[in-house]
Write a protein that holds these residues in place. Structure first.
Motif, PDB file in Angstrom:
ATOM      1  N   PRO A  12      -2.890 -11.073  34.851  1.00  0.00           N
ATOM      2  CA  PRO A  12      -2.979  -9.758  35.493  1.00  0.00           C
ATOM      3  C   PRO A  12      -1.907  -9.514  36.556  1.00  0.00           C
ATOM      4  CG  PRO A  12      -5.176 -10.634  35.173  1.00  0.00           C
ATOM      5  CD  PRO A  12      -4.207 -11.744  34.804  1.00  0.00           C
ATOM      6  N   ALA A  13      -1.505 -10.544  37.253  1.00  0.00           N
ATOM      7  CA  ALA A  13      -0.464 -10.393  38.279  1.00  0.00           C
ATOM      8  C   ALA A  13       0.906 -10.096  37.671  1.00  0.00           C
ATOM      9  CB  ALA A  13      -0.389 -11.652  39.144  1.00  0.00           C
ATOM     10  N   GLN A  14       1.065 -10.366  36.362  1.00  0.00           N
ATOM     11  CA  GLN A  14       2.348 -10.179  35.686  1.00  0.00           C
ATOM     12  C   GLN A  14       2.444  -8.842  34.950  1.00  0.00           C
ATOM     13  OE1 GLN A  14       4.868 -12.057  36.224  1.00  0.00           O
ATOM     14  NE2 GLN A  14       3.751 -13.652  37.314  1.00  0.00           N
ATOM     15  N   VAL A  15       1.376  -8.064  34.947  1.00  0.00           N
ATOM     16  CA  VAL A  15       1.396  -6.778  34.239  1.00  0.00           C
ATOM     17  C   VAL A  15       2.528  -5.876  34.734  1.00  0.00           C
ATOM     18  CG1 VAL A  15       0.108  -4.633  33.869  1.00  0.00           C
ATOM     19  CG2 VAL A  15      -0.979  -6.847  33.435  1.00  0.00           C
ATOM     20  N   PRO A  16       2.734  -5.710  36.041  1.00  0.00           N
ATOM     21  CA  PRO A  16       3.854  -4.855  36.475  1.00  0.00           C
ATOM     22  C   PRO A  16       5.210  -5.353  35.973  1.00  0.00           C
ATOM     23  CG  PRO A  16       2.340  -5.185  38.286  1.00  0.00           C
ATOM     24  CD  PRO A  16       1.914  -6.130  37.186  1.00  0.00           C
ATOM     25  N   ALA A  17       5.402  -6.660  35.924  1.00  0.00           N
ATOM     26  CA  ALA A  17       6.668  -7.209  35.421  1.00  0.00           C
ATOM     27  C   ALA A  17       6.841  -6.888  33.942  1.00  0.00           C
ATOM     28  CB  ALA A  17       6.723  -8.721  35.655  1.00  0.00           C
ATOM     29  N   PHE A  18       5.755  -7.022  33.168  1.00  0.00           N
ATOM     30  CA  PHE A  18       5.849  -6.676  31.749  1.00  0.00           C
ATOM     31  C   PHE A  18       6.132  -5.199  31.560  1.00  0.00           C
ATOM     32  CE2 PHE A  18       3.701  -4.871  28.038  1.00  0.00           C
ATOM     33  CZ  PHE A  18       4.596  -5.324  27.075  1.00  0.00           C
ATOM     34  N   ILE A  49      -4.300  -6.552  28.834  1.00  0.00           N
ATOM     35  CA  ILE A  49      -4.049  -6.763  27.399  1.00  0.00           C
ATOM     36  C   ILE A  49      -3.329  -5.538  26.844  1.00  0.00           C
ATOM     37  CG2 ILE A  49      -5.096  -7.095  25.128  1.00  0.00           C
ATOM     38  CD1 ILE A  49      -7.363  -8.612  26.528  1.00  0.00           C
ATOM     39  N   PHE A  50      -2.231  -5.799  26.147  1.00  0.00           N
ATOM     40  CA  PHE A  50      -1.408  -4.755  25.549  1.00  0.00           C
ATOM     41  C   PHE A  50      -1.163  -5.080  24.084  1.00  0.00           C
ATOM     42  CE2 PHE A  50      -0.489  -4.521  29.997  1.00  0.00           C
ATOM     43  CZ  PHE A  50      -0.159  -3.196  30.255  1.00  0.00           C
ATOM     44  N   CYS A  51      -0.865  -4.039  23.310  1.00  0.00           N
ATOM     45  CA  CYS A  51      -0.408  -4.210  21.924  1.00  0.00           C
ATOM     46  C   CYS A  51       0.863  -3.399  21.740  1.00  0.00           C
ATOM     47  CB  CYS A  51      -1.433  -3.706  20.914  1.00  0.00           C
ATOM     48  SG  CYS A  51      -2.889  -4.729  20.770  1.00  0.00           S
ATOM     49  N   THR A  52       1.816  -3.991  21.049  1.00  0.00           N
ATOM     50  CA  THR A  52       2.919  -3.180  20.563  1.00  0.00           C
ATOM     51  C   THR A  52       2.587  -2.801  19.131  1.00  0.00           C
ATOM     52  OG1 THR A  52       4.193  -5.145  19.928  1.00  0.00           O
ATOM     53  CG2 THR A  52       4.713  -4.127  22.065  1.00  0.00           C
ATOM     54  N   HIS A  53       2.863  -1.571  18.795  1.00  0.00           N
ATOM     55  CA  HIS A  53       2.641  -1.020  17.462  1.00  0.00           C
ATOM     56  C   HIS A  53       4.000  -0.506  17.017  1.00  0.00           C
ATOM     57  CE1 HIS A  53       1.418   2.788  15.169  1.00  0.00           C
ATOM     58  NE2 HIS A  53       1.268   1.786  14.331  1.00  0.00           N
ATOM     59  N   SER A  54       4.527  -1.089  15.953  1.00  0.00           N
ATOM     60  CA  SER A  54       5.853  -0.661  15.491  1.00  0.00           C
ATOM     61  C   SER A  54       5.860  -0.489  13.985  1.00  0.00           C
ATOM     62  CB  SER A  54       6.933  -1.657  15.935  1.00  0.00           C
ATOM     63  OG  SER A  54       6.663  -2.966  15.474  1.00  0.00           O
ATOM     64  N   HIS A  55       6.747   0.391  13.532  1.00  0.00           N
ATOM     65  CA  HIS A  55       6.964   0.630  12.104  1.00  0.00           C
ATOM     66  C   HIS A  55       8.408   0.268  11.798  1.00  0.00           C
ATOM     67  CE1 HIS A  55       3.628   3.916  11.640  1.00  0.00           C
ATOM     68  NE2 HIS A  55       3.186   2.843  12.239  1.00  0.00           N
ATOM     69  N   ALA A  77      11.507 -13.546  27.808  1.00  0.00           N
ATOM     70  CA  ALA A  77      11.107 -12.978  29.098  1.00  0.00           C
ATOM     71  C   ALA A  77       9.656 -12.510  29.055  1.00  0.00           C
ATOM     72  CB  ALA A  77      12.033 -11.825  29.475  1.00  0.00           C
ATOM     73  N   THR A  78       9.223 -11.981  27.914  1.00  0.00           N
ATOM     74  CA  THR A  78       7.847 -11.531  27.752  1.00  0.00           C
ATOM     75  C   THR A  78       6.896 -12.724  27.699  1.00  0.00           C
ATOM     76  OG1 THR A  78       8.603  -9.574  26.559  1.00  0.00           O
ATOM     77  CG2 THR A  78       6.288 -10.168  26.287  1.00  0.00           C
ATOM     78  N   LYS A  79       7.250 -13.738  26.930  1.00  0.00           N
ATOM     79  CA  LYS A  79       6.385 -14.909  26.757  1.00  0.00           C
ATOM     80  C   LYS A  79       6.078 -15.595  28.084  1.00  0.00           C
ATOM     81  CE  LYS A  79       7.810 -17.817  23.728  1.00  0.00           C
ATOM     82  NZ  LYS A  79       8.362 -18.624  22.640  1.00  0.00           N
ATOM     83  N   ARG A  80       7.019 -15.579  29.007  1.00  0.00           N
ATOM     84  CA  ARG A  80       6.804 -16.223  30.304  1.00  0.00           C
ATOM     85  C   ARG A  80       5.661 -15.572  31.096  1.00  0.00           C
ATOM     86  NH1 ARG A  80      12.460 -16.932  29.994  1.00  0.00           N
ATOM     87  NH2 ARG A  80      12.956 -14.947  30.968  1.00  0.00           N
ATOM     88  N   LEU A  81       5.279 -14.357  30.729  1.00  0.00           N
ATOM     89  CA  LEU A  81       4.262 -13.604  31.459  1.00  0.00           C
ATOM     90  C   LEU A  81       2.861 -13.729  30.853  1.00  0.00           C
ATOM     91  CD1 LEU A  81       6.403 -10.361  31.896  1.00  0.00           C
ATOM     92  CD2 LEU A  81       6.254 -12.322  33.464  1.00  0.00           C
ATOM     93  N   PHE A  82       2.750 -14.389  29.706  1.00  0.00           N
ATOM     94  CA  PHE A  82       1.480 -14.480  28.985  1.00  0.00           C
ATOM     95  C   PHE A  82       0.464 -15.363  29.695  1.00  0.00           C
ATOM     96  CE2 PHE A  82       3.636 -13.892  24.572  1.00  0.00           C
ATOM     97  CZ  PHE A  82       3.631 -12.530  24.729  1.00  0.00           C
ATOM     98  N   ALA A  83      -0.812 -14.981  29.547  1.00  0.00           N
ATOM     99  CA  ALA A  83      -1.930 -15.820  29.968  1.00  0.00           C
ATOM    100  C   ALA A  83      -2.571 -16.508  28.765  1.00  0.00           C
ATOM    101  CB  ALA A  83      -2.972 -14.982  30.700  1.00  0.00           C
ATOM    102  N   ALA A  84      -2.233 -16.055  27.547  1.00  0.00           N
ATOM    103  CA  ALA A  84      -2.768 -16.612  26.305  1.00  0.00           C
ATOM    104  C   ALA A  84      -1.743 -16.364  25.201  1.00  0.00           C
ATOM    105  CB  ALA A  84      -4.093 -15.949  25.954  1.00  0.00           C
ATOM    106  N   PRO A  85      -1.789 -17.164  24.136  1.00  0.00           N
ATOM    107  CA  PRO A  85      -0.855 -16.937  23.030  1.00  0.00           C
ATOM    108  C   PRO A  85      -1.033 -15.535  22.429  1.00  0.00           C
ATOM    109  CG  PRO A  85      -1.915 -19.071  22.802  1.00  0.00           C
ATOM    110  CD  PRO A  85      -2.636 -18.339  23.911  1.00  0.00           C
ATOM    111  N   PRO A  86       0.054 -14.915  21.985  1.00  0.00           N
ATOM    112  CA  PRO A  86      -0.045 -13.599  21.361  1.00  0.00           C
ATOM    113  C   PRO A  86      -0.631 -13.706  19.946  1.00  0.00           C
ATOM    114  CG  PRO A  86       2.183 -14.393  21.206  1.00  0.00           C
ATOM    115  CD  PRO A  86       1.431 -15.398  22.031  1.00  0.00           C
TER     116      PRO A  86
END
Length: 98
Positions: A12-18, A49-55, A77-86
């Motif tokens: 949660p502390a990393q949400v602004p960075a993401f 918790i976020f999801c990317t949705h792409s086509h 850079a994104t992976k460093r902010l995770f609290a759990a595996p994507p």
């Protein structure tokens, strides 16, 4: 067309960075060859918790992006902010006749 969903759980502390990272790179991702759509979804009940949705035109277009220098910067850079595996998966739209 290939539809890609990636569910990411952040510290949660990393949400602004993401959110800052996504804001800086979303247009560059959308400009990748074969990318037709990129959206960011935030969970309504768990805002870390976020999801990317792409086509993408096809798997080859997604794979080319995943081999790009841009992905090589954004994903680590994104992976460093995770609290759990994507969790990630790809789907295709079908009319049921396939």
């Amino acid at each position: 067309m290939l539809i890609r969903l990636v569910r990411m759980t952040f510290d949660p502390a990393q949400v602004p960075a993401f959110q800052a990272l996504f804001a800086q790179t979303q247009d560059l991702i959308r400009q990748q060859p074969g990318c037709r759509l990129l959206e960011l979804w935030q969970d309504a009940d768990q805002p870390h918790i976020f999801c990317t949705h792409s086509h993408w035109d096809d798997q080859a277009a997604l794979d080319a992006y995943r081999r790009s220098a841009l992905f090589g910067r954004v994903w680590p850079a994104t992976k460093r902010l995770f609290a759990a595996p994507p969790l990630a998966f790809s789907s295709r739209i079908t009319d049921g006749a396939d």
